[in-house]
Enzyme design. Structure first.
Site, PDB file in Angstrom:
ATOM      1  N   CYS A  46     -50.501  17.067 128.392  1.00 53.04           N
ATOM      2  CA  CYS A  46     -49.678  17.915 129.263  1.00 53.04           C
ATOM      3  C   CYS A  46     -49.699  17.404 130.711  1.00 53.04           C
ATOM      4  O   CYS A  46     -50.766  17.289 131.322  1.00 53.04           O
ATOM      5  CB  CYS A  46     -50.174  19.358 129.192  1.00 53.04           C
ATOM      6  SG  CYS A  46     -49.394  20.466 130.387  1.00 53.04           S
ATOM      7  N   CYS A  93     -51.051  19.999 133.174  1.00 55.09           N
ATOM      8  CA  CYS A  93     -52.513  20.096 133.072  1.00 55.09           C
ATOM      9  C   CYS A  93     -53.185  18.998 133.896  1.00 55.09           C
ATOM     10  O   CYS A  93     -54.193  19.238 134.575  1.00 55.09           O
ATOM     11  CB  CYS A  93     -52.949  20.009 131.614  1.00 55.09           C
ATOM     12  SG  CYS A  93     -52.260  21.309 130.551  1.00 55.09           S
TER      13      CYS A  93
END
Length: 422
Positions: A19, A22
């Protein structure tokens, strides 16, 4: 984690290794952990790969990445604010502490008031209202603080008609909860937890959706100090301040810096400075039909929205959903090509090239097949003609043979006739 989860307070970042958001949060999260440790907070900061521990992530209802949750006993509180160090730490300290924080003295009250722009205070002893206040606090502690105090601790300008009472102090004044006029306590606190005028960003706009209010925004450039930008911002501020009693139940006021976010929300290019009113519940929006010159024009525009005479644009109908899909797809392609042209060519050019080759191959195969089939049919017909009628040479010989036979017959008949004549 499983053994100590219910005994300790955890602030957890549920992430996925692939991600991008993230990865962007990772350095901020490291700073949060260091800061919480240095201040001696009882909150333990950690992170969990939700793809490796999918059962635990599912247990806490993790559906997207990154997801930040504070785990306190059997309760899990979602964080939905800006992903900055200070905002995350404030959230953790607020939720980890007591639901209702007592203010025992005027000095403490003044100290807290300086730190909080919006202050909810319960005043009085034990009562059904206090029980309801505690219940609402357990639900909305993720958004704001809740305090309690005695009447003599309050500032002198605060006058309460009766006790017990719930009061909110903000915007340089205060407002007392009235069950008959304001309805449910939870709904009232949810509406009043914002200042009358806000600097609106994407996260704030998302939270304002829970209030059920329309959002009147001056879309400006904060770096532009021209008269028009300043004037529109001042008009919204004046309406929020001077017409609170008329509009505060239905409207939230503020300004937004730049038009990038608002353009993506409305799927339109708004020229700034401008004013727009958003209905976050159904994605409708309203634009003034004439130039807003002063406060009176803005008040008239708001009244037109309330009485239904202002034209609503956008919405969440089928056509708008289709338009949203097309717009998002176009935006994604453009953003990819802007950020990385080579990656864009690989992601979109390669599939298109393969599809084009496949289409060309299919069309070419159909054309060649048609020619071959035609030639085969023609040959088959030709063979059939040869079989039934023979070749041209054979037909010619047959013709010549018949001519020869006919000629011999005629000659014999001629000889007979000559003999008879003799």
């Amino acid at each position: 984690f499983k053994e100590n989860r219910k005994d300790d307070i955890w602030l957890v970042d549920f992430y996925a290794p692939w991600c991008g958001h993230c990865k962007k949060l990772e350095p901020v999260w490291n700073e949060v952990g260091i800061e919480m440790t240095n201040m001696g907070s009882p909150v333990k900061v950690g992170k969990m790969d939700a793809t490796s521990f999918s059962s635990i992530a599912s247990e806490f209802g993790v559906r997207g990445y990154p997801t930040i949750k504070l785990l306190k006993g059997d309760l899990a509180y979602n964080y939905r604010g800006p992903r900055t160090k200070d905002d995350i730490i404030e959230f953790a300290n607020r939720v980890a502490g007591p639901l209702i924080r007592p203010l025992p003295s005027q000095h403490m009250f003044e100290h807290v008031q300086k730190r909080h722009r919006v202050l909810f205070v319960y005043v009085g002893g034990e009562s059904p209202l206090k029980e309801k206040y505690i219940e609402v606090a357990s639900e909305l502690i993720v958004y704001t603080y809740f305090f309690s105090a005695s009447e003599d601790v309050l500032p002198e300008y605060v006058t309460l008609p009766e006790l017990p009472a719930v009061v909110v102090i903000k915007d340089g004044t205060y407002f007392v909860y009235d069950e008959y006029e304001d309805g449910d306590l939870s709904s009232w606190i949810n509406r009043e937890r914002f200042q009358g005028y806000l600097h609106v960003d994407g996260f704030t706009l998302y939270e304002l959706g829970d209030t059920g209010k329309l959002v009147a925004i001056a879309v400006i450039d904060d770096k532009n100090s021209s008269v028009e930008h300043t004037r529109l911002k001042s008009i919204i501020q004046e309406v929020a301040r001077d017409y609170r009693d008329h509009f505060h139940r239905d409207f939230q006021f503020g300004h937004m810096d730049g038009n990038d976010y608002i353009n993506s929300l409305l799927m339109d290019d708004l020229t700034i400075p401008t004013i727009v009113v958003l209905n976050t519940s159904n994605q409708q929006y309203f634009l003034p039909d004439r130039h807003i010159e002063n406060t009176e024009d803005m008040v008239q525009f708001i009244n037109n929205i309330l009485d239904g005479t202002a034209e609503a644009q956008g919405g969440d109908g089928l056509l708008q959903r289709i338009k949203r899909i097309i717009y998002d797809a176009k935006s994604t392609v453009v953003s990819v090509f802007k950020s990385s042209p080579l990656l864009g060519c690989f992601l979109f050019g390669l599939p298109l090239g393969v599809i084009s080759i496949m289409c060309y191959g299919i069309c070419t195969a159909d054309t060649d097949g048609g020619v071959d089939e035609h030639e085969a049919a023609k040959k088959e017909n030709g063979d059939r003609e040869l079989t039934d009628e023979g070749s041209e040479e054979e037909q010619e010989e047959e013709k010549n043979g018949k001519y020869t036979e006919l000629s011999d017959g005629e000659l014999k008949q001629k000889d007979v006739m000559e003999k008879k004549k003799d």
